[in-house]
Write a protein that holds these residues in place. Structure first.
Motif, PDB file in Angstrom:
ATOM      1  N   GLU A   1       0.921  -1.415  -0.299  1.00  0.00           N
ATOM      2  CA  GLU A   1       0.120  -0.071  -0.258  1.00  0.00           C
ATOM      3  C   GLU A   1       0.566   1.071   0.181  1.00  0.00           C
ATOM      4  N   PHE A   2       1.813   1.306   0.983  1.00  0.00           N
ATOM      5  CA  PHE A   2       2.663   2.254   0.540  1.00  0.00           C
ATOM      6  C   PHE A   2       3.186   2.300  -0.563  1.00  0.00           C
ATOM      7  N   THR A   3       4.382   1.440  -1.554  1.00  0.00           N
ATOM      8  CA  THR A   3       4.396   1.736  -2.325  1.00  0.00           C
ATOM      9  C   THR A   3       3.383   2.775  -4.091  1.00  0.00           C
ATOM     10  N   ILE A   4       2.267   2.118  -3.493  1.00  0.00           N
ATOM     11  CA  ILE A   4       0.720   2.874  -4.505  1.00  0.00           C
ATOM     12  C   ILE A   4       0.778   3.417  -4.320  1.00  0.00           C
ATOM     13  N   PHE A   5       0.363   4.680  -2.469  1.00  0.00           N
ATOM     14  CA  PHE A   5       0.422   5.709  -2.853  1.00  0.00           C
ATOM     15  C   PHE A   5       1.367   6.348  -3.061  1.00  0.00           C
ATOM     16  N   LEU A   6       2.775   5.761  -2.763  1.00  0.00           N
ATOM     17  CA  LEU A   6       4.090   6.945  -3.551  1.00  0.00           C
ATOM     18  C   LEU A   6       4.124   6.598  -4.868  1.00  0.00           C
ATOM     19  N   ASP A   7       3.762   5.964  -5.861  1.00  0.00           N
ATOM     20  CA  ASP A   7       3.829   6.416  -6.890  1.00  0.00           C
ATOM     21  C   ASP A   7       2.696   7.020  -7.533  1.00  0.00           C
ATOM     22  N   SER A   8       1.665   6.803  -6.591  1.00  0.00           N
ATOM     23  CA  SER A   8       0.089   7.564  -7.894  1.00  0.00           C
ATOM     24  C   SER A   8       0.531   8.981  -7.092  1.00  0.00           C
ATOM     25  N   PHE A   9       0.722   9.079  -6.092  1.00  0.00           N
ATOM     26  CA  PHE A   9       0.663  10.667  -5.623  1.00  0.00           C
ATOM     27  C   PHE A   9       1.875  11.277  -6.116  1.00  0.00           C
ATOM     28  N   ARG A  10       2.855  10.921  -7.404  1.00  0.00           N
ATOM     29  CA  ARG A  10       3.620  11.302  -7.953  1.00  0.00           C
ATOM     30  C   ARG A  10       2.943  11.223  -9.390  1.00  0.00           C
ATOM     31  N   VAL A  11       1.976  11.059  -9.524  1.00  0.00           N
ATOM     32  CA  VAL A  11       1.875  10.498 -10.959  1.00  0.00           C
ATOM     33  C   VAL A  11      -0.280  12.055 -10.927  1.00  0.00           C
ATOM     34  N   PHE A  12      -0.784  10.817  -9.516  1.00  0.00           N
ATOM     35  CA  PHE A  12      -2.366  12.216  -9.507  1.00  0.00           C
ATOM     36  C   PHE A  12      -2.329  13.206  -8.675  1.00  0.00           C
TER      37      PHE A  12
ATOM     38  N   VAL B   1      -4.247  10.689  -1.917  1.00  0.00           N
ATOM     39  CA  VAL B   1      -4.224  12.008  -0.639  1.00  0.00           C
ATOM     40  C   VAL B   1      -6.139  11.518  -0.457  1.00  0.00           C
ATOM     41  N   ILE B   2      -7.195  11.294  -1.623  1.00  0.00           N
ATOM     42  CA  ILE B   2      -8.126  10.840  -1.005  1.00  0.00           C
ATOM     43  C   ILE B   2      -8.387   9.278  -0.759  1.00  0.00           C
ATOM     44  N   ALA B   3      -7.383   8.481  -1.749  1.00  0.00           N
ATOM     45  CA  ALA B   3      -7.044   7.228  -1.052  1.00  0.00           C
ATOM     46  C   ALA B   3      -6.261   6.546   0.132  1.00  0.00           C
ATOM     47  N   ILE B   4      -5.461   7.895   0.574  1.00  0.00           N
ATOM     48  CA  ILE B   4      -4.741   7.831   1.512  1.00  0.00           C
ATOM     49  C   ILE B   4      -5.770   7.646   3.119  1.00  0.00           C
ATOM     50  N   ALA B   5      -6.745   8.381   2.942  1.00  0.00           N
ATOM     51  CA  ALA B   5      -7.680   8.649   3.574  1.00  0.00           C
ATOM     52  C   ALA B   5      -8.698   8.067   3.649  1.00  0.00           C
ATOM     53  N   GLY B   6      -8.766   6.727   2.678  1.00  0.00           N
ATOM     54  CA  GLY B   6      -9.385   5.429   2.598  1.00  0.00           C
ATOM     55  C   GLY B   6      -9.088   4.914   3.893  1.00  0.00           C
ATOM     56  N   ILE B   7      -7.655   4.671   4.299  1.00  0.00           N
ATOM     57  CA  ILE B   7      -7.214   4.250   5.903  1.00  0.00           C
ATOM     58  C   ILE B   7      -8.120   4.126   6.943  1.00  0.00           C
TER      59      ILE B   7
END
Length: 504
Positions: free
Chosen positions: A404-415, A420-426
């Motif tokens: 999950e950390f790697t997904i957030f890391l790369d998706s924040f770079r692109v999107f 941020v919204i996805a991270i709030a889902g945690i």
């Protein structure tokens, strides 16, 4: 000629099913032991292949019979079984869950022989989709999966909110609708590839070398996104998923959430992105939006549920949103995270559903307000439930955290803000997981549950095996990530090359 170890792995549960056919139905325990042996052999071979794979070389290895064996030459169909760093984790996941699903069904007394036969065929069908390197064979195994699932849900299923017949029918219809879109896309790919090259070839490698026009790629990727997205329970094509889980027996819920959904994510990467890179580039922002919408919507849906299976069902939809977000990044870090998260979620969801199944066998309810204090009578069961819950919310030290950390890391770079919204889902995930655990397991012991027994004997297998993987994968994430990277890096290198040629 190379020893066909993948074919042997595939045949192990099928042969076990054939043996069970000739065993009297009264010998249910024998049927279950044979199923355990068959899935155990497949699991042992999967470990052997996984740790025998040469990551420094990468690419397709363990190729059965030394290469593709012609089957339908006029269509370019070959029996082509091989694995790489993308398919190997899915193969191992399938057999981990298949093996433990047998023991999760150990106490089923109603038509146990037939249940084991269908379960073994289901495991083989799912396994086949991950090791087939020919698109026709891939689709063949995908269609084989649908039949056992439907029968198992309508015979052994149970649900308080919907009938098992409704759940089975809804699940099957959605899967068939998805396969219809896939079939249209596959036929169009084959016809167009023959028109361009003049040579029929249904292998993934062969199709990826065809220079399909950009507009064609965009349309075909859209079809495959619907097909694979419906299987992955992508919002808004997700509604079958919670009902299907709730109505299915424990073993089907484990396999469905654990590996069947992952066929959608695997196919999206192996076929749609690999073969149609220009289409992937066009659709990536839309996939990210749909993924984040699924994370938010399903997390709130899980928060509103009172049935344990519906909580985990909506949770699974939410977690698949993270997978879509990672895939949409089209970066090595994000896609690696997506594949690793599919593996992690599969283990976690299978453990969750196995523990819920054991709770239902003992209490005859999954309704959270009716439960409480179960940890007093069943501490081992409670440990398994909470381990799955902690992995679901991404606790460091368990298998889900790094993916999950790697997904957030790369998706924040692109999107950016979408991540941020996805991270709030945690945060919402933590709310529904902790609330479900507190209201089910903790608090004062209830007299009506004083007779409950803890996990014992074969029932401990899902806890030990799946719980062990949750911990090992969290402490040693490189065991998974190094393997995944060896498979994803070449696919993304091919995509980047195609985008440069396409002038994008």
């Amino acid at each position: 000629m190379n020893f066909p170890i993948l074919t042997v792995t595939l045949l192990a549960p099928i042969l076990a099913a054939l043996i069970i056919v000739f065993i009297p139905k009264e010998e249910e325990k024998l049927c279950k032991w044979i199923a355990a042996i068959g899935t155990g052999i497949a699991l042992a071979l999967s470990f052997y292949v996984y740790f025998g794979y040469d990551q420094s070389v990468g690419g397709l290895q363990w190729v059965d019979f030394g290469g593709p064996v012609p089957w339908i030459p006029d269509l370019g169909v070959t029996y082509y079984m091989a694995v790489d760093g993308l398919s190997l984790p899915m193969l191992l996941l399938t057999n981990l869950i298949g093996f433990t699903a047998v023991f999760a069904s150990w106490n089923v007394s109603h038509r146990g022989k037939e249940l084991m036969i269908l379960l073994l065929l289901l495991i083989a069908g799912v396994m086949g989709t991950f090791i087939a390197q020919d698109l026709f064979i891939f689709l063949l195994f995908y269609e084989v999966v649908v039949i056992p699932i439907y029968i198992m849900v309508i015979i052994w299923g149970s649900s308080k909110r919907v009938t098992k017949e409704y759940a089975g029918m809804k699940l099957t219809i959605y899967l068939l609708i998805g396969s219809a879109f896939l079939l249209v896309g596959v036929i169009a790919l084959f016809v167009r590839s023959v028109a361009i090259t003049g040579v029929p070839d249904m292998s993934f490698e062969g199709l990826a070398q065809v220079a399909f026009p950009e507009e064609f790629q965009i349309y075909m990727f859209g079809l495959m996104l619907i097909g694979f997205g419906s299987l992955l329970s992508m919002w808004p094509l997700h509604s079958w998923s919670p009902d299907g889980y709730a109505g299915a027996p424990t073993a089907v819920s484990m396999i469905h959430a654990g590996v069947l959904k992952k066929i959608g994510g695997y196919g999206l990467i192996r076929l749609a992105i690999f073969v149609l890179p220009l289409g992937a580039k066009f659709w990536a922002p839309y996939i990210a939006v749909l993924g984040v919408a699924g994370v938010a919507y399903a997390a709130m849906g899980a928060l509103a549920q009172k049935d344990l299976k519906y909580v985990v069902g909506y949770s699974s939809v939410s977690h698949m949103g993270y997978v879509l977000l990672g895939v949409a990044s089209l970066g090595v870090i994000g896609v690696n995270g997506a594949v690793a998260n599919m593996f992690a979620h599969g283990v976690m969801a299978a453990l969750f559903f196995s523990m819920i199944g054991f709770i239902y066998e003992r209490t005859h309810t999954r309704w959270i307000p009716d439960m409480g204090g179960l940890s007093h009578q069943a501490p081992k069961l409670s440990v398994g439930f909470m381990m799955a819950g902690m992995a679901s919310l991404g606790l460091p030290g368990l298998i889900s955290f790094v993916p999950e950390f790697t997904i957030f890391l790369d998706s924040f770079r692109v999107f950016g803000w979408l991540a941020v919204i996805a991270i709030a889902g945690i945060i919402v995930t933590a709310l529904y997981v902790l609330r479900a655990g507190a209201n089910t397991l903790f608090g004062p012991a209830k007299p009506e549950f004083s007779h409950i027994k803890d996990l014992r004997g074969p029932e401990l297998v899902p806890l030990v095996v799946l719980g062990g993987v949750l911990v090992i994968g969290g402490v040693l994430p490189s065991l998974l990530f190094d393997m995944v990277d060896s498979g994803i890096a070449p696919i993304l290198a091919h995509i980047n090359e195609a985008l440069q040629i396409g002038g994008r």
